[in-house]
Design an enzyme around this catalytic site. Sequence first.
Site, PDB file in Angstrom:
ATOM      1  CG  ASN A  27      -0.248  -0.078   2.521  1.00 49.46           C
ATOM      2  OD1 ASN A  27       0.970  -0.240   2.547  1.00 49.46           O
ATOM      3  ND2 ASN A  27      -0.975   0.051   3.620  1.00 49.46           N
TER       4      ASN A  27
ATOM      5  CG  ASP B 251       1.453  -4.501   3.213  1.00 49.47           C
ATOM      6  OD1 ASP B 251       1.438  -5.415   2.369  1.00 49.47           O
ATOM      7  OD2 ASP B 251       1.457  -3.284   2.905  1.00 49.47           O
TER       8      ASP B 251
ATOM      9  CG  ASP C 224       8.966 -15.219  15.923  1.00 51.46           C
ATOM     10  OD1 ASP C 224       9.369 -15.585  17.034  1.00 51.46           O
ATOM     11  OD2 ASP C 224       9.707 -14.937  14.967  1.00 51.46           O
TER      12      ASP C 224
ATOM     13  CG  ASP D 245      12.037 -14.358  20.601  1.00 51.44           C
ATOM     14  OD1 ASP D 245      12.793 -14.255  19.616  1.00 51.44           O
ATOM     15  OD2 ASP D 245      12.068 -13.570  21.566  1.00 51.44           O
TER      16      ASP D 245
ATOM     17  CD  GLU E 111      16.329 -16.813  19.246  1.00 57.40           C
ATOM     18  OE1 GLU E 111      17.135 -16.075  18.680  1.00 57.40           O
ATOM     19  OE2 GLU E 111      15.476 -16.391  20.058  1.00 57.40           O
TER      20      GLU E 111
ATOM     21  CG  HIS F 159      15.032 -11.948  12.560  1.00 55.99           C
ATOM     22  ND1 HIS F 159      14.934 -13.305  12.808  1.00 55.99           N
ATOM     23  CD2 HIS F 159      14.772 -11.341  13.731  1.00 55.99           C
ATOM     24  CE1 HIS F 159      14.632 -13.487  14.081  1.00 55.99           C
ATOM     25  NE2 HIS F 159      14.521 -12.316  14.672  1.00 55.99           N
ATOM     26  CG  ASP F 160      18.065 -12.091  15.651  1.00 52.73           C
ATOM     27  OD1 ASP F 160      17.471 -11.011  15.478  1.00 52.73           O
ATOM     28  OD2 ASP F 160      17.636 -12.995  16.395  1.00 52.73           O
TER      29      ASP F 160
HETATM   30  O1  ISL Z   1      21.054 -11.254  17.736  1.00 54.11           O
HETATM   31  C1  ISL Z   1      21.462 -11.499  18.847  1.00 54.11           C
HETATM   32  C2  ISL Z   1      22.466 -10.721  19.493  1.00 54.11           C
HETATM   33  O2  ISL Z   1      23.068  -9.923  18.591  1.00 54.11           O
HETATM   34  C3  ISL Z   1      20.973 -12.633  19.593  1.00 54.11           C
HETATM   35  O3  ISL Z   1      21.589 -12.750  20.808  1.00 54.11           O
HETATM   36  C4  ISL Z   1      19.484 -12.464  19.802  1.00 54.11           C
HETATM   37  O4  ISL Z   1      19.222 -11.324  20.556  1.00 54.11           O
HETATM   38  C5  ISL Z   1      18.968 -13.639  20.522  1.00 54.11           C
HETATM   39  O5  ISL Z   1      19.215 -14.712  19.682  1.00 54.11           O
HETATM   40  C6  ISL Z   1      17.483 -13.512  20.778  1.00 54.11           C
HETATM   41  O6  ISL Z   1      16.797 -13.190  19.601  1.00 54.11           O
HETATM   42  C7  ISL Z   1      15.411 -13.168  19.604  1.00 54.11           C
HETATM   43  O7  ISL Z   1      14.857 -12.437  20.675  1.00 54.11           O
HETATM   44  C8  ISL Z   1      15.108 -11.035  20.702  1.00 54.11           C
HETATM   45  C9  ISL Z   1      14.842 -10.369  19.354  1.00 54.11           C
HETATM   46  O8  ISL Z   1      15.367  -9.081  19.371  1.00 54.11           O
HETATM   47  C10 ISL Z   1      15.448 -11.157  18.211  1.00 54.11           C
HETATM   48  O9  ISL Z   1      15.127 -10.555  16.982  1.00 54.11           O
HETATM   49  C11 ISL Z   1      14.921 -12.541  18.310  1.00 54.11           C
HETATM   50  O10 ISL Z   1      15.300 -13.373  17.240  1.00 54.11           O
HETATM   51  C12 ISL Z   1      14.197 -10.473  21.750  1.00 54.11           C
HETATM   52  O11 ISL Z   1      12.880 -10.885  21.518  1.00 54.11           O
END
Ligand code: ISL
Length: 555
Positions: free
Chosen positions: A24, A30, A99, A200, A253, A325-326
């Site tokens: 959009n 989105d 998630d 998570d 995770e 994504h991390d």
């Molecule tokens: O990316 C990290 C440090 O640089 C990891 O330690 C990460 O924070 C850790 O794996 C936890 O990640 C998850 O929980 C976080 C969130 O910010 C991350 O995106 C998620 O994948 C808190 O919810």
Amino acid sequence: MKHTNWYKDAVIYQIYPRSFKDSNGDGFGDIPGIISKLDYLKELGVNCVWLSPVYNSPQADNGYDISDYCSIYPPFGTMDDFDLMLKEMHKRGIRLIMDLVVNHTSSEHPWFIESRKSKDNPYRDFYIWKKGKGKNPPNNWTSFFGGKAWEYDELTDEWYLRIFTKEQPDLNWENPKVREEVKKILKFWLDKGVDGFRCDVINLLSKDQSFKSGHELLVKGSSSFVNGPRIHEFLNNLNLSVLDNYDCMTVGETCFTTLEDARMYAGKDRHELNMIFNFDHTSVDNYLGVKWLMRKFKLVNLKKAFDKWQYGNKEGWNSLFIENHDQRRSVGRFNTSSTTYRKESSKMLATMCYLQKGTPFIYQGQEIGMTNGDFASLDEIQDTETHTINETMKKMHLPKSYIKKSLYNGTRDNARTPMQWDDSKYAGFSTKIPWLKVNENKSFINVKESLIDENSILNYFKKLIEFRKNEPLIKDGVYLDLDPKNKNVYIYSRKKDNEEIVCISNFSDRTIKYKLKKNQNYKDYQIKLSNYQNNEIDSSFITLKPYEVVVLKNK
Ligand code: ISL
């Protein structure tokens, strides 16, 4: 409920929704955008999506700070959009895992708004509140993102625990009411038809109730809350009271997790999780698992990390990933090339990882070889973690040049730049300026181009996924590292009965004449996959071009 263990046949694609596709023109990805790309995913061959958080959230940590678990953040769309997305996914044979972020909520969650009001508020015990020591926090615990893990609240003169940002207060899992609320959330989504959860930081839920200070070098106190005393009881209870009633899957995770921990979380008949993510292989280029502390990459260490889980996770099932994504992007990492040999590197890394035993996870953009963000200054980086770490490193008086290098290298925004669909101004992600800078290399790294180019990374990923699907050996075959000590070549075999697949990867930018051992006679093997054309196998040597991967099979 009959459990089909479908996750063992899944190829999972992670969508980071704010960066995937904007429908959009507000510069923010989105759900309708995702729907418009489902045919693309189907064509790629994936059969499951892991969707990073789309719930209502103030977005202090891009949605990992949830203020309402059963609603959608309006810029992502509506619940009707969500329902339609799920329907359209299922129609195409694509499952959806959500998630689940229940170690903490947002500080704007109604539970926390109530909790902080007074010491006798009914929600007070939903979170972890403690008296300080004079003007200091209750103990020396530190946050994953640097700095202290406690936040002072003037109103009641107490501190609350927050292992991540101050906008992410930790839930108090000792409180049975919290556990009941989480069950309701799980049921809400499972009853809608979602197929499971990526959980998570799930191994942080249980905190040692003595709240003693820790002596760890980094993340102080972590031995009191990583794999804490009641974690298995909590997960077992969630599983038996909710998850077990659905044919769903969970992947946890779990940072700082040993093989024995993994067995406890996801071993046979444990009734906790189906599998976990371990981070041993993403820690080989840093010290102590902390990406800011960069260390020279050595292939033998990467192999050691993979071997450990391939050999050791006997009762469990592995997750196979090199991006999320991390993490920063994989091309250019692990001694590979993000420039001259970008295509070769990306194909080689994917093959090396996804032909191991376990379930592959592909992160959006990985399938076209997207590279790290090309940020010109720290102001262009949005991630909250990067800025907190910057402050922490400055206080430690580390050299400025080191801090800069480490931040650009480690920032999570490297993986969060908008998906590059085409070479237009905003890469076909949006018609308006996106929330995070589009990488300039969208001019030649994009989906449109990849669909046309027969030799693209994208077309190779399709072949790789198809190959996996048609070769039961990849699911069941025994893994064996054939040359763990070799500094440039990673060669492993997957074997069952008389069938064998051998995956050989060159992790260097040089042509290597790899000498085969006496028992490695691949003369009659066929090349099933490679990122180069015309590899010839001699009876005693295999010549591997820069970043070449060759997959052989004996039948
Ligand atoms: O990316 C990290 C440090 O640089 C990891 O330690 C990460 O924070 C850790 O794996 C936890 O990640 C998850 O929980 C976080 C969130 O910010 C991350 O995106 C998620 O994948 C808190 O919810």
